[in-house]
Design a protein around this motif. Sequence first.
Motif, PDB file in Angstrom:
ATOM      1  N   ASP A 193      31.640  -1.767  56.140  1.00  0.00           N
ATOM      2  CA  ASP A 193      33.014  -1.537  55.689  1.00  0.00           C
ATOM      3  C   ASP A 193      33.131  -1.707  54.172  1.00  0.00           C
ATOM      4  OD1 ASP A 193      33.538  -1.231  58.312  1.00  0.00           O
ATOM      5  OD2 ASP A 193      34.838  -2.991  58.531  1.00  0.00           O
ATOM      6  N   GLU A 243      28.964   0.602  69.208  1.00  0.00           N
ATOM      7  CA  GLU A 243      29.612   0.373  67.914  1.00  0.00           C
ATOM      8  C   GLU A 243      29.436  -1.081  67.482  1.00  0.00           C
ATOM      9  OE1 GLU A 243      33.382   2.221  67.490  1.00  0.00           O
ATOM     10  OE2 GLU A 243      33.869   1.191  65.612  1.00  0.00           O
ATOM     11  N   TRP A 297      32.404   9.038  56.293  1.00  0.00           N
ATOM     12  CA  TRP A 297      32.214   8.425  54.981  1.00  0.00           C
ATOM     13  C   TRP A 297      33.262   7.376  54.643  1.00  0.00           C
ATOM     14  CZ3 TRP A 297      29.972  11.207  50.237  1.00  0.00           C
ATOM     15  CH2 TRP A 297      28.720  11.723  50.558  1.00  0.00           C
ATOM     16  N   LEU A 298      34.502   7.658  55.002  1.00  0.00           N
ATOM     17  CA  LEU A 298      35.572   6.784  54.524  1.00  0.00           C
ATOM     18  C   LEU A 298      36.193   5.967  55.645  1.00  0.00           C
ATOM     19  CD1 LEU A 298      37.318   9.146  51.949  1.00  0.00           C
ATOM     20  CD2 LEU A 298      35.638   7.386  51.531  1.00  0.00           C
ATOM     21  N   LYS A 299      35.463   5.776  56.749  1.00  0.00           N
ATOM     22  CA  LYS A 299      36.048   5.047  57.868  1.00  0.00           C
ATOM     23  C   LYS A 299      35.314   3.733  58.105  1.00  0.00           C
ATOM     24  CE  LYS A 299      39.122   8.025  59.461  1.00  0.00           C
ATOM     25  NZ  LYS A 299      40.523   7.734  59.685  1.00  0.00           N
ATOM     26  N   THR A 300      36.087   2.704  58.391  1.00  0.00           N
ATOM     27  CA  THR A 300      35.496   1.406  58.745  1.00  0.00           C
ATOM     28  C   THR A 300      35.172   1.408  60.238  1.00  0.00           C
ATOM     29  OG1 THR A 300      37.608   0.448  59.334  1.00  0.00           O
ATOM     30  CG2 THR A 300      36.926   0.267  57.039  1.00  0.00           C
ATOM     31  N   PHE A 301      34.559   0.310  60.661  1.00  0.00           N
ATOM     32  CA  PHE A 301      34.452   0.106  62.101  1.00  0.00           C
ATOM     33  C   PHE A 301      35.851  -0.064  62.666  1.00  0.00           C
ATOM     34  CE2 PHE A 301      30.252  -1.738  60.875  1.00  0.00           C
ATOM     35  CZ  PHE A 301      29.472  -0.886  61.612  1.00  0.00           C
ATOM     36  N   ASP A 302      36.005   0.317  63.938  1.00  0.00           N
ATOM     37  CA  ASP A 302      37.247   0.009  64.631  1.00  0.00           C
ATOM     38  C   ASP A 302      37.092  -1.404  65.208  1.00  0.00           C
ATOM     39  OD1 ASP A 302      39.387  -0.268  66.241  1.00  0.00           O
ATOM     40  OD2 ASP A 302      39.090   1.582  67.380  1.00  0.00           O
ATOM     41  N   HIS A 303      37.753  -2.353  64.570  1.00  0.00           N
ATOM     42  CA  HIS A 303      37.455  -3.744  64.942  1.00  0.00           C
ATOM     43  C   HIS A 303      37.944  -4.115  66.338  1.00  0.00           C
ATOM     44  CE1 HIS A 303      35.724  -5.338  61.076  1.00  0.00           C
ATOM     45  NE2 HIS A 303      36.019  -4.082  60.806  1.00  0.00           N
ATOM     46  N   GLN A 304      38.919  -3.368  66.827  1.00  0.00           N
ATOM     47  CA  GLN A 304      39.308  -3.589  68.221  1.00  0.00           C
ATOM     48  C   GLN A 304      38.135  -3.202  69.129  1.00  0.00           C
ATOM     49  OE1 GLN A 304      42.865  -4.483  69.038  1.00  0.00           O
ATOM     50  NE2 GLN A 304      41.628  -5.255  70.737  1.00  0.00           N
ATOM     51  N   VAL A 324      33.610   8.032  64.887  1.00  0.00           N
ATOM     52  CA  VAL A 324      34.573   7.939  63.784  1.00  0.00           C
ATOM     53  C   VAL A 324      34.064   6.967  62.717  1.00  0.00           C
ATOM     54  CG1 VAL A 324      36.910   7.286  63.161  1.00  0.00           C
ATOM     55  CG2 VAL A 324      36.501   8.528  65.269  1.00  0.00           C
ATOM     56  N   HIS A 325      33.462   5.861  63.180  1.00  0.00           N
ATOM     57  CA  HIS A 325      33.040   4.859  62.194  1.00  0.00           C
ATOM     58  C   HIS A 325      31.856   5.315  61.357  1.00  0.00           C
ATOM     59  CE1 HIS A 325      30.027   3.726  65.300  1.00  0.00           C
ATOM     60  NE2 HIS A 325      29.322   3.398  64.261  1.00  0.00           N
ATOM     61  N   LYS A 347      31.229   1.027  52.152  1.00  0.00           N
ATOM     62  CA  LYS A 347      31.894   2.322  52.042  1.00  0.00           C
ATOM     63  C   LYS A 347      33.097   2.254  51.110  1.00  0.00           C
ATOM     64  CE  LYS A 347      30.672   4.375  56.462  1.00  0.00           C
ATOM     65  NZ  LYS A 347      31.178   4.572  57.818  1.00  0.00           N
ATOM     66  N   ARG A 348      33.816   1.114  51.150  1.00  0.00           N
ATOM     67  CA  ARG A 348      34.967   1.012  50.261  1.00  0.00           C
ATOM     68  C   ARG A 348      34.503   1.017  48.814  1.00  0.00           C
ATOM     69  NH1 ARG A 348      38.546  -4.217  50.515  1.00  0.00           N
ATOM     70  NH2 ARG A 348      36.491  -4.929  49.962  1.00  0.00           N
ATOM     71  N   ARG A 351      35.486  -5.840  69.051  1.00  0.00           N
ATOM     72  CA  ARG A 351      35.813  -6.973  69.918  1.00  0.00           C
ATOM     73  C   ARG A 351      35.453  -6.663  71.356  1.00  0.00           C
ATOM     74  NH1 ARG A 351      39.334 -11.581  68.869  1.00  0.00           N
ATOM     75  NH2 ARG A 351      39.985 -12.070  70.979  1.00  0.00           N
TER      76      ARG A 351
END
Lengths: 61, 322
Positions: free
Chosen positions: B272, B261, B89-96, B85-86, B275-276, B99
Amino acid sequence: MSALYNAIFRNNYTMLGAVFAGAFAFNMGYDTLMNKIWDHINRGRQWKDIRHKYATSEDDE
Amino acid sequence: MLARSCVRPMRAFASARNGAVQITKRAASSSSGSSAESPLRLNIAAAAATAVAAGSVGWYYHLYGNSHAMTPAEEGLHPTKYPWVHEQWLKTFDHQALRRGFQVYREVCSSCHSLSRVPYRSLVGSILTVDEAKALAEENEYDAEPNDQGEIEKRPGKLADYLPSPYPNDEAARFANNGALPPDLSLMVKARHGGCDYIFSLLTGYPDEPPAGAQVGAGLYFNPYFPGTGIAMARVLYNGLVEYEDETPATTSQMAKDVTEFLHWAAEPEMDDRKRMGMKVLVITSVLFAMSVWVKRYKWAWLKSRKIVYDPPKEGQTKIRD
């Protein structure tokens, strides 16, 4: 209409000022809007969405 | 004269069959040597040359086969493409997930692999809170500035320090790992073909035992995704190896996915923001492009829509303009 002309377009310096101010204002509005859309697309994924689970008090970072 | 005498030796060769009469005729008429060559013999020569060329190519392939520089085993199995998912094109890392991945790195990989390009400060606001990062940094000792006597003392780590490496140098790392150097993982996702797919496949791709006939060198483990298939790193991830603080079940593939990831974040912490910014740039430039197309059409409309009419002079009116 002529009021607008006199206020902005008549002098180069007012025109320049209007362009700069307009760019500044547009940028702020555009950034805010785009960041909102971005946060919506990525809701739940970013650090700010999960930070509250780990931050102990509100005043640190 | 000169041209004729140059050509003559070749003719002399042909004369043996063609007869002397023809030779004299030709010498008198033209200087072209091949015009009298029969088409049949030319065709035979061309066919023979083609057969020799094709035959030697075929012979080469017969001898050496489909000669690739590497065998498929040396190449390594191509990793499966996973729908990360990360990586959209328009997705950030899943920060959970970052972690969790950092937890896996710290509890599993960090005993062998360094992550020397990541400072504690970059974890803040992305994976850890300030307090957590400070506490983590203080668990390790770093060299302080020289004191009055020029001796270097130790001080607890701070946010500006980089994550500690498990070994003091590469030699020590090799010595502890049977001669194989566990590479630094900071840029690993960018350093390998396949990126995340490769690392995930590598971590989860160890079969229970090597397939029949596979040759595995001493001190190596079979992994089809590793180029050469013999890797000096044993399988490290097993179900339930770590205990996630967010209570995600720690299966092998979950841990591999999280740590992959996380390693992607380590290699590309700016993703992140990049991409933004990219989204903003694409939106604004497409609006500006559409506007410039409209303006061009507006400005050109009079020119594109005009009509040039030729009005021919009528009979008897030819002298209109005098």
